[in-house]
Each structure stands twice: as structure tokens, then as C-alpha cells.
Motif scaffolding. Structure first.
Motif, PDB file in Angstrom:
ATOM      1  N   GLY A 335       0.445  -0.880  -0.353  1.00 49.00           N
ATOM      2  CA  GLY A 335      -0.335  -0.680   0.010  1.00 49.00           C
ATOM      3  C   GLY A 335      -0.066   1.064   0.128  1.00 49.00           C
ATOM      4  O   GLY A 335       0.207   1.929   0.390  1.00 49.00           O
ATOM      5  N   TYR A 336       1.685   0.919   0.010  1.00 49.91           N
ATOM      6  CA  TYR A 336       2.914   2.470  -0.221  1.00 49.91           C
ATOM      7  C   TYR A 336       3.544   2.590  -1.711  1.00 49.91           C
ATOM      8  O   TYR A 336       3.657   1.694  -2.473  1.00 49.91           O
ATOM      9  CB  TYR A 336       3.896   1.916   0.498  1.00 49.91           C
ATOM     10  N   PHE A 337       3.785   3.798  -2.244  1.00 46.21           N
ATOM     11  CA  PHE A 337       4.729   4.414  -3.295  1.00 46.21           C
ATOM     12  C   PHE A 337       6.286   4.253  -2.721  1.00 46.21           C
ATOM     13  O   PHE A 337       6.193   5.330  -0.734  1.00 46.21           O
ATOM     14  CB  PHE A 337       4.814   5.331  -3.811  1.00 46.21           C
ATOM     15  N   GLN A 338       6.915   3.704  -2.947  1.00 48.18           N
ATOM     16  CA  GLN A 338       8.423   3.704  -2.080  1.00 48.18           C
ATOM     17  C   GLN A 338       9.728   4.284  -3.485  1.00 48.18           C
ATOM     18  O   GLN A 338       9.744   3.692  -4.412  1.00 48.18           O
ATOM     19  CB  GLN A 338       8.798   2.575  -1.553  1.00 48.18           C
ATOM     20  N   PHE A 339       9.932   5.137  -3.028  1.00 53.13           N
ATOM     21  CA  PHE A 339      11.512   5.783  -3.860  1.00 53.13           C
ATOM     22  C   PHE A 339      12.188   5.914  -3.168  1.00 53.13           C
ATOM     23  O   PHE A 339      13.470   6.134  -1.898  1.00 53.13           O
ATOM     24  CB  PHE A 339      10.775   7.237  -4.296  1.00 53.13           C
ATOM     25  N   ASN A 340      13.358   5.380  -3.955  1.00 52.83           N
ATOM     26  CA  ASN A 340      14.900   5.311  -3.181  1.00 52.83           C
ATOM     27  C   ASN A 340      15.729   6.002  -4.780  1.00 52.83           C
ATOM     28  O   ASN A 340      15.881   5.195  -5.862  1.00 52.83           O
ATOM     29  CB  ASN A 340      15.301   3.912  -3.258  1.00 52.83           C
ATOM     30  N   HIS A 341      15.972   6.777  -4.172  1.00 46.48           N
ATOM     31  CA  HIS A 341      17.166   7.556  -5.298  1.00 46.48           C
ATOM     32  C   HIS A 341      16.337   7.850  -6.878  1.00 46.48           C
ATOM     33  O   HIS A 341      16.246   7.244  -8.006  1.00 46.48           O
ATOM     34  CB  HIS A 341      18.829   7.659  -5.231  1.00 46.48           C
ATOM     35  N   GLY A 371      13.477  10.369  -2.299  1.00 50.69           N
ATOM     36  CA  GLY A 371      13.064   9.417  -1.704  1.00 50.69           C
ATOM     37  C   GLY A 371      12.267   9.057  -0.638  1.00 50.69           C
ATOM     38  O   GLY A 371      11.946  10.234  -0.229  1.00 50.69           O
ATOM     39  N   GLY A 372      11.566   7.610  -0.027  1.00 46.38           N
ATOM     40  CA  GLY A 372      10.788   8.196   0.909  1.00 46.38           C
ATOM     41  C   GLY A 372       9.716   7.008   0.261  1.00 46.38           C
ATOM     42  O   GLY A 372       9.502   6.391  -0.535  1.00 46.38           O
ATOM     43  N   ALA A 373       8.046   6.951   1.597  1.00 47.00           N
ATOM     44  CA  ALA A 373       7.573   5.870   1.002  1.00 47.00           C
ATOM     45  C   ALA A 373       5.907   6.983   1.833  1.00 47.00           C
ATOM     46  O   ALA A 373       5.807   7.920   1.911  1.00 47.00           O
ATOM     47  CB  ALA A 373       7.272   5.119   1.943  1.00 47.00           C
ATOM     48  N   ILE A 374       5.196   6.690   0.884  1.00 45.72           N
ATOM     49  CA  ILE A 374       4.190   7.399   0.501  1.00 45.72           C
ATOM     50  C   ILE A 374       2.219   6.783   0.062  1.00 45.72           C
ATOM     51  O   ILE A 374       3.631   5.436  -0.768  1.00 45.72           O
ATOM     52  CB  ILE A 374       3.510   8.881  -0.312  1.00 45.72           C
ATOM     53  N   GLN A 375       2.123   6.606   1.321  1.00 47.91           N
ATOM     54  CA  GLN A 375       1.015   5.617   0.687  1.00 47.91           C
ATOM     55  C   GLN A 375      -0.183   5.928   0.002  1.00 47.91           C
ATOM     56  O   GLN A 375      -0.517   7.201  -0.548  1.00 47.91           O
ATOM     57  CB  GLN A 375      -0.406   6.618   2.091  1.00 47.91           C
TER      58      GLN A 375
END
Length: 405
Positions: A335-341, A371-375
Motif C-alpha cells: 500500500g505504498y509508493f517507495q522511492f529510493n534515489h 526518496g521516501g514512502a507515501i501511502q
């Protein structure tokens, strides 16, 4: 709370984004105890009076501030241990009320401390975007039977939606599609196998349980072709887009997934395949067990924690990245968008699939890493509001999102 200094310390660390998972848990538990409420409010007000040093004229925007805190909590906890990430799911539902109290008191000063004069206040941006908002995707898919009949799964009632050659296809209350060989049919083994295809459009996702008990989570803009029954010496399915697999163990009948020119051989394990047509790289991430990947004339054995990358157009090459955070690859399932660079194009491709929008870049494509996570259950404007912290700006025009610096 025996230590009266603890609220002051934890609140300061929390608002400075320095709390550990355990410290956030302690703070949440403190808010959950009515006898601590007044002391905690006093500690919050004291913190902001000291930090700001003056009154602010910016009006509190509780919703926007809670989004901000939620974003930081998710991002931090998903960076921690697997235990921390699983604990988060139980923690946030209880912590949300406490965070709301904290933010309601402090939102005006919070924005004052964070605004830098180079962008409008968060409250103003949120109001502007909410005028043309788009809701997130959900459990929506179309099942195409072997005879060509199409079934809109979000429109049909729960229960058996199709019967084919001794196999029943069932839609469950929890939004799953289950294929089950019907017992008592003595001719089932002699009946021909039919192939179904489940397809999610942009803005859709679905979970499928195959006839052998294997589970598949299908992401947006994806499809899975599978038989109504697995017979013979192999289990074969075909994937476009992205899916997470939990394959039932059967050493006598290997499981094969074909996608975008690669073939993944599995005996029983958990893995994620990202093979969208608009992505230049096919990524296969293994969480447990082992898998073999074949591409053209090359093969590679993948171990847990590794991701195999195949760059389309680059012949006979499988790159393997080791010791990765596998949570990044399966964040969408949780249930997240996860971004890493991640660059802005990568970020916006994920957003365009989930919210079914077209992305347009005005001027030069911004050169920024995220970078980070968003619902993924937030509205489009809420997600864009969070991304605007990077000094980008977005405009929603119908089903289009304009990106500009």
C-alpha cells in the motif's frame, strides 16, 4: 510517565524527525493515556514557543500537516528493520489520533518553522490542488475467459463467477479471485485446459489464487494469463506489467513465469517481477527461496535479497544487485509508493498508473532524486502536495498532471 522530562525530549526529537521506532511507540502510548494529555500539550506548546520565538499568522492546516508527519513516519520506519516495518501497521492506526492532537496545536508554528520563502505555504498549495482532485485506484479488474467472455470483477456479486472444464472461479468477499478444481468430477483430469486472463487497468489492482494455491498480487496496468488447471510436468503463466508471487511448493512441477522476454523458473518461493512496457529495465526481486532467470541465451540463479535487472535492448546481459532492501520492490503490495534515489520520471510513471492520469512536463524535465514512502490510499492532490516539498509544482487538469519547476 515516571520521567517528566521524557515528553519534552521525545516531542522535540519527533518534530525534528529524529525518533526511532521504539521512541515513536513510547510517544504513541503516552498519548493513549488520558492522564498524560495535559502534560504533553504543555510540552508541545513550550517546544514551539522556544523554537519559533514569535506568533505566526499562518493558519493551521491539520490535514496537510498530518500528511507531512505520516510521510516522515512511513519513510523512517520502512528504513528500519523488518520488525519495525511490521510494527508500523499496528502502530499508525493508534498513533494517528495522537499525531492529530499534536499537529492541531502546532500546525501554524510548524509551517512557520519550515517555510523558506521559495514556495507558497503548504495550506495554500493543498487548497489549489483539491479543486481538481482524483481518488486513488482500487480493486478493479477484468477476467477474460478462455471462450473470450469478459467479466468486470468489480461489478459482479461475490461467489462463483464462472465454471470451466471442472474448475470454478470464485470472487471472495475480501476481493480475491480464486480458481478451484471442483471435487467430485471424475472426468476433470480428462477435460481440456482453458486459459483465463485477468487484467487490471490503470488505477486497478487485484489478488488471484491459482488452482495450485499459488497467490499473485497484480499491480495496476498489468495482466496475468493462467490455466484453469495445472497439468503435466510444468506450471506456466504469462505476465505483463508487475506482480508479486507466492508460489506453492511442488518440486515435481516447476512454476514458470514468462514476461517481456524473460522466463523465471520457480519451485516454490516469494518474488516480485516488474516488467512494464514503459520501463526500460525488467526487475525481478527475490524475497525467499531461489529462482532461475533465463533471458535469451543467458541464465542466472538469484538468491534472497537480490534483484536481477535486464536492460531491454542490451543483449545477453543479466545484472544482479545484492543485499538490497526488498521492501522497496514490494511496497506497492503493502500500500505504498517507495522511492529510493528515483528520478521524477520514475516517480510519475508509478503515479500515472495508479491514478490513471497522463503526465506532461512543462519546460525542462526536472533533475531531482526522490526518496521516501507515501501511502497509495491518498488522493492525487495529497501525493503531489507531499512531492512539492522538493520545490516542484504540479497542476491537475482533468486527467492530466502538469509537472514544472
Amino acid at each position: 510517565m515516571e520521567n517528566k522530562e521524557q515528553p519534552d525530549i521525545l516531542i522535540k526529537k519527533f518534530l525534528n524527525r529524529q525518533c526511532t521506532v521504539d521512541e515513536i511507540n513510547v510517544l504513541m502510548q503516552a498519548f493513549g493515556q488520558p492522564q498524560n494529555e495535559e502534560a504533553l500539550k504543555a510540552a508541545i506548546l513550550d517546544y514551539f514557543e522556544t523554537a519559533a520565538g514569535a506568533e505566526t499568522e499562518i493558519k493551521p492546516d491539520v490535514e496537510a500537516a498530518v500528511q507531512e508527519v505520516h510521510y516522515n513516519l512511513i519513510t523512517q520506519i520502512r528504513k528500519d528493520t523488518a520488525v519495525g516495518r511490521s510494527r508500523y501497521r499496528l502502530m499508525w492506526s493508534k498513533f494517528a489520533a495522537a499525531a492529530a492532537i499534536l499537529i492541531f496545536i502546532s500546525a501554524g508554528v510548524y509551517f512557520y518553522l519550515n517555510k523558506e520563502g521559495v514556495k507558497p505555504p503548504l495550506a495554500q498549495m493543498a487548497v489549489k490542488q483539491l479543486q481538481n482532485d482524483i481518488l486513488p485506484g482500487g480493486n478493479k479488474a477484468v477476467l477474460t475467459l478462455g471462450n473470450g467472455k469478459k467479466i468486470e470483477l468489480d461489478d459482479v456479486k461475490n461467489g462463483i463467477v464462472a465454471r470451466q472444464n471442472g474448475t470454478a472461479t470464485i470472487k471472495t468477499k475480501s476481493g480475491q479471485l480464486v480458481s478451484r478444481v471442483e471435487s467430485g468430477n471424475k472426468f476433470a483430469e480428462e477435460l481440456p485446459v482453458s486459459y483465463n486472463t485477468i487484467t487490471t487497468a490503470r488505477g486497478g489492482q487485484y489478488q488471484v489464487i491459482l488452482p495450485d494455491g499459488s497467490k499473485v498480487w497484480l499491480n495496476a496496468a498489468s495482466s496475468l494469463k493462467y490455466p484453469t488447471a495445472f497439468k503435466g510436468s510444468e506450471r506456466n503463466v504469462e505476465l505483463t506489467g508487475e506482480a508479486y508471487f507466492e508460489v506453492a511448493k511442488n518440486a515435481a512441477m516447476p512454476f514458470y513465469v514468462k514476461s517481456a522476454g524473460q522466463t523465471v523458473k520457480v519451485l516454490g518461493t516469494h518474488f516480485n517481477i516488474n516488467a512494464y512496457e514503459d520501463e526500460r529495465v525488467i526487475k525481478t526481486t527475490l524475497l525467499e527461496g531461489s529462482i532461475q532467470i533465463a533471458y535469451q541465451q543467458v541464465k542466472a540463479l538469484i538468491k534472497p535479497g537480490e534483484t536481477a535487472r535486464i536492460t531491454l535492448g542490451l543483449a545477453n546481459k543479466i545484472m544482479v544487485d545484492e543485499d538490497l532492501d526488498t521492501g522497496d520492490a514490494v511496497a506497492w503490495k503493502d500500500g505504498y509508493f517507495q522511492f529510493n534515489h528515483s528520478d521524477i520520471q520514475t516517480v510519475m510513471r508509478q503515479i500515472s498508473r495508479w491514478y490513471d492520469v497522463t503526465v506532461i512536463y512543462k519546460g525542462t524535465v526536472p533533475s531531482k532524486d526522490f526518496g521516501g514512502a507515501i501511502q497509495r490510499n491518498l488522493s492525487l492532490s495529497q501525493v503531489l502536495h507531499i512531492l512539492e516539498k522538493s520545490q516542484l509544482h504540479f497542476i491537475i487538469k482533468g486527467k492530466e498532471v502538469v509537472v514544472m519547476q
